[in-house]
Motif scaffolding. Structure first.
Motif, PDB file in Angstrom:
ATOM      1  N   LEU A 340       0.805  -1.226   0.000  1.00 39.45           N
ATOM      2  CA  LEU A 340       0.000   0.000   0.000  1.00 39.45           C
ATOM      3  C   LEU A 340       0.840   1.279   0.000  1.00 39.45           C
ATOM      4  N   GLY A 341       2.028   1.197   0.492  1.00 42.55           N
ATOM      5  CA  GLY A 341       2.830   2.422   0.706  1.00 42.55           C
ATOM      6  C   GLY A 341       2.548   2.978   2.110  1.00 42.55           C
ATOM      7  N   TRP A 342       3.444   3.838   2.606  1.00 46.02           N
ATOM      8  CA  TRP A 342       3.341   4.315   4.003  1.00 46.02           C
ATOM      9  C   TRP A 342       2.137   5.220   4.226  1.00 46.02           C
ATOM     10  N   GLU A 343       1.790   6.051   3.246  1.00 42.38           N
ATOM     11  CA  GLU A 343       0.673   6.970   3.434  1.00 42.38           C
ATOM     12  C   GLU A 343      -0.651   6.205   3.501  1.00 42.38           C
ATOM     13  N   GLU A 344      -0.825   5.275   2.592  1.00 38.56           N
ATOM     14  CA  GLU A 344      -2.059   4.495   2.593  1.00 38.56           C
ATOM     15  C   GLU A 344      -2.120   3.604   3.824  1.00 38.56           C
ATOM     16  N   PHE A 345      -0.924   3.107   4.249  1.00 38.33           N
ATOM     17  CA  PHE A 345      -0.860   2.269   5.456  1.00 38.33           C
ATOM     18  C   PHE A 345      -1.347   3.069   6.681  1.00 38.33           C
ATOM     19  N   LYS A 346      -0.884   4.291   6.782  1.00 36.80           N
ATOM     20  CA  LYS A 346      -1.296   5.147   7.909  1.00 36.80           C
ATOM     21  C   LYS A 346      -2.802   5.381   7.864  1.00 36.80           C
ATOM     22  N   GLU A 365       2.397   4.882  16.968  1.00 36.52           N
ATOM     23  CA  GLU A 365       3.108   5.861  16.128  1.00 36.52           C
ATOM     24  C   GLU A 365       3.658   5.164  14.902  1.00 36.52           C
ATOM     25  N   ILE A 366       3.640   5.888  13.764  1.00 39.45           N
ATOM     26  CA  ILE A 366       4.177   5.350  12.508  1.00 39.45           C
ATOM     27  C   ILE A 366       5.268   6.301  12.030  1.00 39.45           C
ATOM     28  N   ASP A 367       6.442   5.772  11.748  1.00 42.90           N
ATOM     29  CA  ASP A 367       7.595   6.585  11.330  1.00 42.90           C
ATOM     30  C   ASP A 367       8.122   6.052  10.003  1.00 42.90           C
ATOM     31  N   PRO A 368       7.639   6.630   8.870  1.00 48.41           N
ATOM     32  CA  PRO A 368       8.063   6.149   7.543  1.00 48.41           C
ATOM     33  C   PRO A 368       9.564   6.270   7.308  1.00 48.41           C
ATOM     34  N   LYS A 369      10.197   7.356   7.851  1.00 51.87           N
ATOM     35  CA  LYS A 369      11.623   7.585   7.625  1.00 51.87           C
ATOM     36  C   LYS A 369      12.466   6.423   8.148  1.00 51.87           C
ATOM     37  N   GLU A 370      12.110   5.976   9.350  1.00 54.42           N
ATOM     38  CA  GLU A 370      12.866   4.880   9.958  1.00 54.42           C
ATOM     39  C   GLU A 370      12.260   3.514   9.618  1.00 54.42           C
ATOM     40  N   LEU A 386      10.528  -2.352  10.625  1.00 54.73           N
ATOM     41  CA  LEU A 386       9.970  -3.360   9.719  1.00 54.73           C
ATOM     42  C   LEU A 386      11.018  -3.981   8.807  1.00 54.73           C
ATOM     43  N   ASP A 387      12.146  -3.310   8.659  1.00 53.60           N
ATOM     44  CA  ASP A 387      13.197  -3.869   7.805  1.00 53.60           C
ATOM     45  C   ASP A 387      14.163  -4.756   8.595  1.00 53.60           C
ATOM     46  N   LYS A 388      13.801  -5.049   9.860  1.00 55.41           N
ATOM     47  CA  LYS A 388      14.631  -5.908  10.687  1.00 55.41           C
ATOM     48  C   LYS A 388      13.804  -7.055  11.249  1.00 55.41           C
ATOM     49  N   SER A 389      14.520  -8.123  11.561  1.00 56.72           N
ATOM     50  CA  SER A 389      13.838  -9.297  12.122  1.00 56.72           C
ATOM     51  C   SER A 389      13.499  -9.040  13.587  1.00 56.72           C
TER      52      SER A 389
END
Length: 650
Positions: A340-346, A365-370, A386-389
């Motif tokens: 969906l992308g970060w904006e649609e996810f939010k 809280e949602i932080d797209p940058k990190e 989300l990019d880590k296990s």
């Protein structure tokens, strides 16, 4: 609490100190805004203190002299030392004292910040504590000294002038009118009102001429009252020091003194000692205060690091404790953001929260940058990347916990180091508090009659006296030598006269010691002779009658008849503490005499050491034995010239 003397105080102290006229100025000391004049008076030593803007009186509180005398000190010594006080006065009714010594006058200004000025016979300024310029006068070298503009002198004002002054501002309260118009402080204005029988707040316009006559007479009576010096206490603390009994202090605790100088000295002396005590430790106290502030900051840092370390550890553990949930959330959120992308996810999460979706409600809280989502687990917020296990997310928290642990350990070390420094400073402060202050008090003690001479007690218990100079030589022979005594003298020009009291009962041992004293206290010592001759005679052989055509000056006597000689007397003396008539005295006397009466002693003989160096060495030894003694006192009892220490027993 009173901090400086008033015009009334100065009037009384100047009257009291008239007995100092004729005293010789020995030395002048200067430090800060005060000078101390060491005097030789008819009563012995006296120290006169003059502090700019503050006080003027005799003192027994003596500050340790600065190692390097100031230029002002040297100049005062140059012009005043050796001179005699010719006059002590107060300028009008102002807070100004004048001490005239020969062609010079020392002026002490005790108002405001004050000043001390030395002027010559033509009233030209030689030097001053501070050089200053005012609208109507200047304090600078070679300028004529001009007194500040004079105000009304209440001791000289006529009743007619008094009435005129009081009527000038009739709306004033009585106490204010007196203080403002007649150069007196509020305290004495209130005292005069009270003595006259009027409230201090009474308006002057409400008083008749007869009423004001009562005030006038009360004023003269107050300023000419019989001295009754006292320190006034309030709530157990010193509040004021005054020269007379004051009605305004009725009911308050008081301590009375025989002289106003003693009262002033006790009052200001205690303040001086307390100030010296504070000054002695204030640098260390300031450093301690700074360290305590650092310690407080370090304590806060430690708490912060400890808290952060604990929280990160717990959050890492929380991730593993909720392994299935976190694993599922990571997977769902990662797929959703990729699709969906970060904006649609939010947007979807917000809609889910409104719909009451359980997973959406967990998101805080949602932080797209990190690429991170913060969720709530067991009431705690946990940030999941989300990019880590799952393991990597937990490891991030464990790494943070480790970093804060290192910071905590470093801060703890710094904290302990600061505490150690504080403990060290506290020990130093304690040591400083135990140290002797640079202000010491000269204890007043009535001197024994024989202390005006050089003296000692022989090994057989006889009192032996010797003159110090022409004057004491004259007094000793004329006033203190009786028919039962023995007279001794060295075969050296200008040697002191020596008298053995009740000496005709003394044995050969005492006569030997007295003659040895005579040669050792003569100029033979400064000439570094090994031995010299002396003789003894009977009192009736000693006379002021000179041979025909000759004149005997002060301190000189003729000895007629047989002289009983002792030849080759060794020049040798000993310094020790001897108890005589219930008191301990530090004496310099023949070794055999000192050894009998003192447990410890220092034997000296003529030598190459300068007298000043010899004095310092003896002083150091005596202090090791627990005896505090001033260098000047040692200097007074030692023989003329240098010497060497031959033996130390003790």
């Amino acid at each position: 609490m009173k901090e400086e003397m008033s015009s009334v105080d100065i009037r009384y102290i100047v009257r009291e100190l008239q007995w100092l006229v004729g005293s010789r100025v020995d030395k002048v000391y200067h430090e800060g805004d005060e000078i101390r004049i060491k005097l030789h008076t008819k009563e012995g030593r006296a120290d006169l203190i003059l502090q700019a803007g503050k006080r003027f009186h005799l003192t027994s509180y003596v500050k340790e002299a600065p190692k390097e005398p100031s230029g002002f000190t040297m100049l005062l010594r140059k012009h005043l030392s050796g001179g005699f006080i010719d006059a002590i006065g107060q300028h009008q009714f102002d807070r100004i004292v004048k001490i005239r010594v020969g062609d010079y006058t020392l002026i002490g200004e005790l108002f405001r910040s004050g000043n001390i000025v030395l002027v010559d016979s033509e009233n030209r300024i030689i030097s001053a504590l501070r050089y200053e310029e005012y609208r109507d006068r200047a304090i600078k070298p070679n300028a004529e000294y001009i007194f500040p503009p004079a105000r009304e002198n209440p001791l000289e004002v006529s009743f007619e002038r008094f009435l005129e002054l009081m009527r000038e501002e009739g709306d004033l309260e009585l106490v204010r009118a007196l203080a403002r118009k007649l150069n007196m402080g509020g305290l004495y204005a209130e005292e005069i009102s009270l003595r006259a029988g009027f409230e201090k707040t009474t308006p002057v316009k409400g008083l008749s001429d007869r009423d004001l006559l009562k005030v006038y007479e009360a004023m003269l009576g107050t300023f000419n009252d019989e001295p009754r010096p006292n320190i006034v206490f309030k709530d157990g603390n010193m509040h004021d020091v005054v020269p007379i009994e004051l009605k305004v202090y009725g009911g308050l605790e008081k301590k009375y003194f025989s002289t106003f100088s003693e009262a002033l000295d006790e009052y200001f002396g205690r303040i001086t000692v307390e100030k010296a005590r504070i000054e002695q430790t204030q640098k260390l106290e300031a450093k301690k205060k700074q360290l305590l502030m650092t310690l407080a900051k370090q304590e806060e840092m430690l708490k912060g690091f400890e808290k952060a370390m604990k929280e990160n550890q717990e959050l890492g553990d929380l991730i593993y404790a909720n392994y299935p949930v976190v694993e599922r959330l990571l997977g769902e959120f990662k797929r959703a953001t990729e699709k969906l992308g970060w904006e649609e996810f939010k947007k979807r999460i917000e809609e889910g929260k409104k719909a009451g979706n359980r997973v959406a409600l967990m998101v805080k809280e949602i932080d797209p940058k990190e690429k991170a989502v913060t969720v709530e687990l067991e009431g705690r917020e946990v940030k999941l990347h989300l990019d880590k296990s799952l393991g990597e997310n937990a490891e991030l928290y464990y790494e943070n916990a480790k970093k804060f642990r290192h910071k905590y350990e470093g801060a703890l070390k710094a904290y302990e180091d600061t505490r150690r420094k504080i403990e060290e400073i506290e020990k130093l402060i304690e040591e400083e508090m135990k140290k002797e202050l640079n202000v010491r008090r000269i204890e007043g003690r009535k001197k024994k009659w024989f202390e005006k001479f050089r003296w000692f007690v022989s090994s057989e218990g006889f009192l032996v006296l010797a003159g110090k100079d022409a004057n004491t030589n004259e007094i000793l022979v004329k006033k203190h030598m009786d028919k039962n005594d023995l007279y001794c003298h060295a075969d050296v020009y200008g040697a002191p006269h020596v008298v053995i009291k009740d000496g005709q009962k003394a044995g050969e041992k005492t006569i030997f010691e007295a003659c040895q004293f005579a040669v050792s206290m003569s100029r033979a010592w400064s000439q570094a002779l090994y031995s010299a001759d002396a003789y003894w005679a009977y009192p009736e052989q000693v006379t002021k009658q000179a041979p025909s055509g000759e004149y005997l000056g002060k301190g000189a006597f003729m000895v007629y008849g047989k002289r009983n000689w002792l030849h080759g007397l060794p020049l040798k003396l000993a310094v020790g503490v001897v108890n005589y008539e219930g008191e301990d005295f530090i004496l310099c006397a023949p070794p055999d005499a000192v050894k009998v009466h003192a447990k410890s002693y220092i034997v000296i003989r003529p030598g190459k050491l300068k007298k000043g160096e010899l004095v310092k060495k003896i002083k150091a030894i005596l202090e090791k034995w627990g005896y505090k003694v001033r260098e000047e006192d040692l200097n007074a009892i030692l023989p003329p010239g240098g010497g060497e220490i031959e033996e130390v027993a003790g």
